[in-house]
Design a protein around this motif. Sequence first.
Motif, PDB file in Angstrom:
ATOM      1  N   PRO A  17      44.962 -47.439 -53.710  1.00 33.84           N
ATOM      2  CA  PRO A  17      45.347 -48.325 -54.793  1.00 33.84           C
ATOM      3  C   PRO A  17      47.197 -48.691 -54.514  1.00 33.84           C
ATOM      4  O   PRO A  17      47.474 -47.799 -53.425  1.00 33.84           O
ATOM      5  CB  PRO A  17      45.417 -47.804 -56.086  1.00 33.84           C
ATOM      6  CG  PRO A  17      44.236 -47.228 -55.612  1.00 33.84           C
ATOM      7  CD  PRO A  17      44.683 -46.757 -54.029  1.00 33.84           C
ATOM      8  N   ALA A  18      47.837 -49.640 -54.776  1.00 37.14           N
ATOM      9  CA  ALA A  18      49.528 -49.797 -54.298  1.00 37.14           C
ATOM     10  C   ALA A  18      50.231 -49.616 -55.519  1.00 37.14           C
ATOM     11  O   ALA A  18      49.906 -49.289 -56.877  1.00 37.14           O
ATOM     12  CB  ALA A  18      49.775 -51.217 -54.306  1.00 37.14           C
ATOM     13  N   PRO A  19      51.325 -48.741 -54.825  1.00 40.46           N
ATOM     14  CA  PRO A  19      51.891 -47.300 -56.312  1.00 40.46           C
ATOM     15  C   PRO A  19      52.871 -48.522 -56.661  1.00 40.46           C
ATOM     16  O   PRO A  19      53.845 -49.681 -56.129  1.00 40.46           O
ATOM     17  CB  PRO A  19      52.171 -46.742 -55.372  1.00 40.46           C
ATOM     18  CG  PRO A  19      52.530 -46.516 -54.434  1.00 40.46           C
ATOM     19  CD  PRO A  19      51.151 -47.582 -53.976  1.00 40.46           C
ATOM     20  N   SER A  20      53.551 -48.526 -58.198  1.00 35.50           N
ATOM     21  CA  SER A  20      54.293 -49.678 -59.180  1.00 35.50           C
ATOM     22  C   SER A  20      55.437 -48.871 -58.741  1.00 35.50           C
ATOM     23  O   SER A  20      56.612 -49.813 -58.221  1.00 35.50           O
ATOM     24  CB  SER A  20      54.349 -49.474 -60.038  1.00 35.50           C
ATOM     25  OG  SER A  20      54.255 -48.140 -60.441  1.00 35.50           O
ATOM     26  N   SER A  21      55.576 -47.330 -58.236  1.00 35.57           N
ATOM     27  CA  SER A  21      57.037 -47.356 -57.599  1.00 35.57           C
ATOM     28  C   SER A  21      56.796 -45.479 -57.562  1.00 35.57           C
ATOM     29  O   SER A  21      55.791 -45.444 -56.883  1.00 35.57           O
ATOM     30  CB  SER A  21      58.249 -46.883 -58.661  1.00 35.57           C
ATOM     31  OG  SER A  21      57.847 -45.904 -60.234  1.00 35.57           O
ATOM     32  N   ASP A  22      57.652 -45.127 -56.411  1.00 37.04           N
ATOM     33  CA  ASP A  22      57.444 -43.902 -55.170  1.00 37.04           C
ATOM     34  C   ASP A  22      56.835 -44.454 -54.386  1.00 37.04           C
ATOM     35  O   ASP A  22      56.413 -45.099 -53.757  1.00 37.04           O
ATOM     36  CB  ASP A  22      58.338 -43.002 -56.872  1.00 37.04           C
ATOM     37  CG  ASP A  22      59.011 -42.633 -57.145  1.00 37.04           C
ATOM     38  OD1 ASP A  22      60.344 -43.562 -56.785  1.00 37.04           O
ATOM     39  OD2 ASP A  22      59.191 -42.974 -58.708  1.00 37.04           O
ATOM     40  N   SER A  23      56.402 -42.786 -54.640  1.00 40.21           N
ATOM     41  CA  SER A  23      54.308 -43.093 -53.687  1.00 40.21           C
ATOM     42  C   SER A  23      53.714 -41.831 -54.509  1.00 40.21           C
ATOM     43  O   SER A  23      54.060 -41.185 -55.215  1.00 40.21           O
ATOM     44  CB  SER A  23      55.489 -42.087 -52.345  1.00 40.21           C
ATOM     45  OG  SER A  23      55.222 -41.004 -52.690  1.00 40.21           O
ATOM     46  N   VAL A  24      53.135 -42.411 -53.669  1.00 42.67           N
ATOM     47  CA  VAL A  24      51.276 -41.509 -55.105  1.00 42.67           C
ATOM     48  C   VAL A  24      50.397 -41.186 -53.348  1.00 42.67           C
ATOM     49  O   VAL A  24      50.712 -41.653 -52.323  1.00 42.67           O
ATOM     50  CB  VAL A  24      50.456 -42.218 -54.891  1.00 42.67           C
ATOM     51  CG1 VAL A  24      49.426 -41.472 -56.110  1.00 42.67           C
ATOM     52  CG2 VAL A  24      51.774 -42.557 -56.565  1.00 42.67           C
TER      53      VAL A  24
END
Length: 326
Positions: free
Chosen positions: A76-83
Amino acid sequence: MAVTITDSVGYEGTIEEPDWARLQTYAAGRQYGVIGEGDWKVTAGAADREVRIAPGFGFGAGVLDRTTAAASLVLPAPSSDSVWHLIVAHRDWQANTTTFDVINGTSGAAAIPTRQATPGTLDDQPIALVRVQAGQSQVAEIRDLRVWGGYGGAVASDDLVRQYLTQLGTNITIAGIAWRRDLNSLGNPVWVKVRPMQGGQLEALTNNAAQASPGSDLPIIAFAVAEAVPAGSMLHIHADIEIYIPPADKDMAGFLRIYRGDTLLAQRRWHSQGRRGRFTYPSVEVNLPITQDIPTGTTFRFAVSTDPLSGANVDLWHGFLSWGVS
């Protein structure tokens, strides 16, 4: 989307003698692992946020799985920063299936998120921890969580594996450092670094290589600990010296001394007692209980002192020191 593994043995009604022999050979005594060096290695794929899992053998909780082609997962693509996302082999004993899947993690420092951990029901074998950065199409970082095993213990490449290998008695070497899952003094499970045995034997001065003048404190042998010595250990040091007293000289005396840096740890008196020629005087020993960790590089030294009233220089022929940690 999860990827189903079609070749699994160990579920009810699935195992035959060759598979059982293979499973016992590689998995006996270990909860998780892969077999070959490249088996189930996770790498970045070509598509957006894709990771690919190399073919090979993996096992966990009594189930042996084999893949013959690379598997692909899109994160999945994170909405902000990194995951950080955890790539797992998910085993389901209700469905008797194993699948490669993704457990979504959190931002911040790399950490293994909550996962299924009930062998015989649902269980997730960690394979890799992958960081996805917002606005980037390719994965930013991959931490390898695979484990290998052989005679005497397991091997891994990333220290993060200690977050999920929590069974007491586990012995694993990670990047050349050995660890053991043990109980501390309060009865709580902890990881303990298994320190290699330290010690050695050192020699110095032969053939009248040095002279100790009256009143001097002459260093003979020094050594530094290669690794920190932990509290609770015992440091043992034994040293002696051959001394030559010329025939015409008077009686001489002094001390054999062992120092930690500039701190005197032990000393023993020596005296010629009318003897002349070359002989070995009484040795000096230290058996030191370690109450606080001794840092790496700490220096210890053996020295010979001569009384100021000794009649002349003392010839030092051969020094010997042995040391060890228990």
